[in-house]
Enzyme design. Structure first.
Site: not given
Ligand code: HEM
Length: 394
Positions: A212, A304
């Site tokens: 993450d 996601h």
């Molecule tokens: C338990 C909840 C969540 C989990 C497990 C999760 C997990 C992840 C993972 C594994 C990634 C891909 C790796 C990275 O770029 O960090 C990611 C990307 C991202 N997440 Fe989450 N996330 C969660 C909640 C959220 C929430 C609530 C938001 C915003 C409202 C969010 C916004 C983003 C964004 C903006 C990216 C990058 C997207 C891109 O590649 O441009 N995430 N998240």
């Protein structure tokens, strides 16, 4: 009394006497690793408060306070001067003034703390005109099942460190000095990795197993400055930021039933190294398999990262989430998730459109549930002799 240091030296000496050279080396390197953690200090003074543009520490505590009814701007300034002094000392591994347990100030261990203010503080003190641009209560998202005991608050002190004892001692000092002014509304503790477990950075493995933090803006870049730090609006907030804090529970029992390919499709990245998916693949997620009977091409539309990716240039955030774990129930299910924290200069333009999209549709929603929520405007940094948020309360 045998001190820990004395014990180590004594044991190493007897190991050497027995001719166990490798044992001596192991003890010596354990001791130097300890010393390194203890000595590593983050800078307290500077244009921004500490603990945001920083690699994740091992343990953390978000502490939210409600003001006592008698507290006015002058009292806030007194509270902030106490806290400023405390953090400046704790971050260097020193005890706070009149510390009842100075022996627990064991070292800096990258201790950090910063202070932010919820929308209710501005209302209570009649300071609405000092709210940073774009800051305010969040709308209700349709995925939310928020609990009051994890939500809201007038003031936040967010502490983190690489050592749990250092963290506990520091937090206790800060809370003790806050009690004339406020009551504790909630505290939520979490963790990431201990130093050395993963390469330095804000990426960590959350408890679903994913890396993450990959697509975050990089520290020390103009990009990071633009995404995170407030550069216009009320003076006290310049160099500050807006924090969106969400407690997001993970349904690990059902998540564990998915195979690796499906888990990767939900996010759009590989579990092994966080790289984006490429190539063609079968899916065992029923919705996806039905829609793509001949196999799925790369990242699903509702993955996601596709849904979270910016749709306009300014729509980016800096994510710095910690994991939480609150124990097993009788059936062996673990109460776990993320203390999800995102920082941005303007949450109206940055966090809210992303969260609206994800609330609408995101494959991840099936396994995650927001159960706590709070927002805080984080004041800018301080120079020696200044008090955190002094321009807001003076
Ligand atoms: C338990 C909840 C969540 C989990 C497990 C999760 C997990 C992840 C993972 C594994 C990634 C891909 C790796 C990275 O770029 O960090 C990611 C990307 C991202 N997440 Fe989450 N996330 C969660 C909640 C959220 C929430 C609530 C938001 C915003 C409202 C969010 C916004 C983003 C964004 C903006 C990216 C990058 C997207 C891109 O590649 O441009 N995430 N998240």
């Amino acid at each position: 009394m045998v001190t820990r240091r004395g014990f180590l030296a004594g044991t190493a000496a007897s190991a050497a006497a027995a001719g166990l050279a490798s044992g001596v080396t192991a003890f010596a390197s354990a001791a130097s690793a300890e010393t390194q953690t203890a000595k590593r200090a983050l800078e307290f003074y500077g244009p921004h408060q500490m603990g945001i543009e920083a690699d994740l520490q091992a343990v953390t505590n978000f502490i939210s306070f409600d003001l006592k009814p008698s507290v006015d701007k002058a009292a806030m300034l007194r509270w902030m001067s106490l806290i400023t002094d405390d953090i400046s000392r704790l971050s260097q591994g020193d005890p706070v003034l009149a510390d009842p347990s100075p022996e627990l100030a064991l070292g800096a261990a990258r201790f950090s703390a910063y202070v932010g203010f919820g929308p209710s503080l501005f209302r209570k003190l009649g300071l609405e005109d000092q709210m940073p641009i774009g800051f305010g209560e969040l709308p209700k998202f349709k995925i939310d099942q928020l609990k009051p005991e994890f939500s809201g608050g007038d003031v936040l002190i967010h502490v983190a460190a690489d050592d749990p004892v250092v963290l506990s001692h520091g937090a206790r000092g800060l809370v003790r000095d806050s009690m004339p002014f406020a009551t504790v509304r909630w505290t939520q503790s979490g963790f990431a990795h201990t130093p050395g477990m993963v390469p330095a950075g804000v990426t960590h493995r959350n408890l679903m197993g994913q890396i993450d933090g990959t697509a975050n803006p990089k520290f020390g870049t103009e990009d990071f400055d633009n995404v995170v730090w407030i550069s216009d609006g009320p003076e006290w907030a310049i160099g500050g930021t807006q924090l969106v804090f969400r407690r997001i529970a993970m349904q690990l029992d059902t998540w564990d039933q998915l195979g690796t390919p499906s888990k990767e499709e939900v996010i759009g990245r590989r579990l092994s190294n966080g790289a984006p998916l490429t190539g063609e693949r079968e899916s065992d997620i029923p919705d996806l398999a039905a829609r793509h009977p001949n196999g799925l091409k790369v990242i699903p539309d509702f993955a996601h990262i596709r849904r979270a990716a910016p749709e306009s240039e300014g729509e980016r955030i800096f994510r710095r989430p910690f994991s939480y774990e609150a124990g097993f129930n009788a059936q062996g299910s673990l109460d776990v998730g993320l203390l999800w924290a995102a920082y941005q200069a303007n949450m109206q333009n940055q966090f809210i459109p992303i969260q609206n999209r994800l609330a609408e549709v995101d494959l991840l929603n099936k396994w995650t549930l927001p159960i706590g929520s709070a927002v805080f405007a984080v004041a800018g940094g301080v120079r020696p002799g200044e008090v955190i948020a002094q321009r807001l309360f003076f």
